[in-house]
Design a protein around this motif. Structure first.
Motif, PDB file in Angstrom:
ATOM      1  N   CYS A  97      19.798  21.313 -88.656  1.00  0.00           N
ATOM      2  CA  CYS A  97      19.964  20.473 -89.840  1.00  0.00           C
ATOM      3  C   CYS A  97      20.285  21.336 -91.062  1.00  0.00           C
ATOM      4  CB  CYS A  97      18.694  19.669 -90.111  1.00  0.00           C
ATOM      5  SG  CYS A  97      18.868  18.608 -91.558  1.00  0.00           S
ATOM      6  N   THR A 100      19.163  19.202 -97.485  1.00  0.00           N
ATOM      7  CA  THR A 100      18.501  19.941 -98.562  1.00  0.00           C
ATOM      8  C   THR A 100      17.100  20.403 -98.176  1.00  0.00           C
ATOM      9  OG1 THR A 100      19.742  18.594-100.104  1.00  0.00           O
ATOM     10  CG2 THR A 100      17.907  19.833-101.018  1.00  0.00           C
ATOM     11  N   CYS A 150      21.616  15.583 -92.011  1.00  0.00           N
ATOM     12  CA  CYS A 150      20.173  15.261 -92.117  1.00  0.00           C
ATOM     13  C   CYS A 150      19.788  14.443 -90.891  1.00  0.00           C
ATOM     14  CB  CYS A 150      19.887  14.465 -93.395  1.00  0.00           C
ATOM     15  SG  CYS A 150      18.143  13.991 -93.573  1.00  0.00           S
ATOM     16  N   CYS A 154      12.956  14.617 -92.809  1.00  0.00           N
ATOM     17  CA  CYS A 154      12.849  15.722 -93.771  1.00  0.00           C
ATOM     18  C   CYS A 154      11.428  16.278 -93.903  1.00  0.00           C
ATOM     19  CB  CYS A 154      13.374  15.274 -95.133  1.00  0.00           C
ATOM     20  SG  CYS A 154      15.009  14.524 -95.035  1.00  0.00           S
ATOM     21  N   VAL A 159      14.299  21.222 -89.294  1.00  0.00           N
ATOM     22  CA  VAL A 159      14.399  20.495 -88.030  1.00  0.00           C
ATOM     23  C   VAL A 159      15.600  20.999 -87.226  1.00  0.00           C
ATOM     24  CG1 VAL A 159      14.750  18.218 -87.003  1.00  0.00           C
ATOM     25  CG2 VAL A 159      13.395  18.439 -89.086  1.00  0.00           C
TER      26      VAL A 159
HETATM   27  S1  FES Z   1      17.157  17.560 -94.511  1.00  0.00           S
HETATM   28 FE1  FES Z   1      16.761  18.138 -92.474  1.00  0.00          FE
HETATM   29  S2  FES Z   1      15.925  16.348 -91.630  1.00  0.00           S
HETATM   30 FE2  FES Z   1      16.484  15.740 -93.605  1.00  0.00          FE
END
Ligand code: FES
Length: 187
Positions: A97, A100, A150, A154, A159
């Motif tokens: 991921c 942000t 994403c 988050c 992740v």
């Molecule tokens: S920024 Fe990585 S899961 Fe949302």
């Protein structure tokens, strides 16, 4: 959708379909006939049936021909939805991921280290902007490394998804352990 599909830059490895592949597509089209979202359902089924989990240009052309959906619309759907692949995928797919929350918790370093460990060049792993999607496959086709904007998880940052299993709060050591297990065929 107005953009025209490019000639054969993606999926060039396979430019024709054999009878079995055509049959699989015909069956997928029949399964989804007259259903809402039929095109996406067909694309999903055809990709799932492909050994390397991708949609070749030949498959997209055939789907367009058989459904009557304009080729540009079929192609546009595959580029709009991130679940579709236009290139053959490795036996193992690791998705890092770049959102942000994950970025601020070190996902870029994880990605660079992962690419380094798998022998992918720094150019391939480091040159893209955070917002660009990355997908690199090792020459032996064992690993594909991808990025996602994403995962919607988050709170668990950073992740990483390994073969469809979400790993949370990943650090270099845990990721390295995962890759080692896959390399040694323990997973
Ligand atoms: S920024 Fe990585 S899961 Fe949302």
């Amino acid at each position: 959708m107005t953009s025209a599909a490019p000639a054969t830059t993606h999926g060039a490895a396979q430019d024709t379909l054999d009878a079995h592949e055509r049959l699989l597509i015909d069956q997928a089209i029949a399964r989804h006939a007259n259903r809402p979202g039929a095109l996406l359902g067909v694309l999903e089924d055809v990709q799932a049936a492909n050994a390397h989990k991708f949609l070749s240009m030949a498959a997209l052309r055939y789907i367009a021909e058989r459904t009557g959906v304009p080729p540009s619309t079929v192609y546009g759907a595959t580029t709009f939805y991130s679940l579709f692949n236009l290139d053959p995928q490795g036996d193992n797919v690791i998705c890092v991921c770049r959102g942000t929350a994950c970025h601020t918790r070190g996902s870029r370093t994880l990605l660079e280290k992962l690419c380094f460990d798998l022998g992918m060049s720094e150019h391939e792993s480091g040159e893209t902007k955070e917002t660009e999607k990355l997908a690199i496959t090792t020459p032996d086709n064992r690993f594909t490394v991808r990025t996602v904007a994403c995962f919607g998880q988050c709170a668990l940052a950073p992740v990483v998804e390994v073969n469809h299993h979400i790993l949370s709060h990943v650090n270099e050591r845990t990721l390295q352990r995962e890759v080692k297990a896959l390399t040694q065929g323990r997973k």
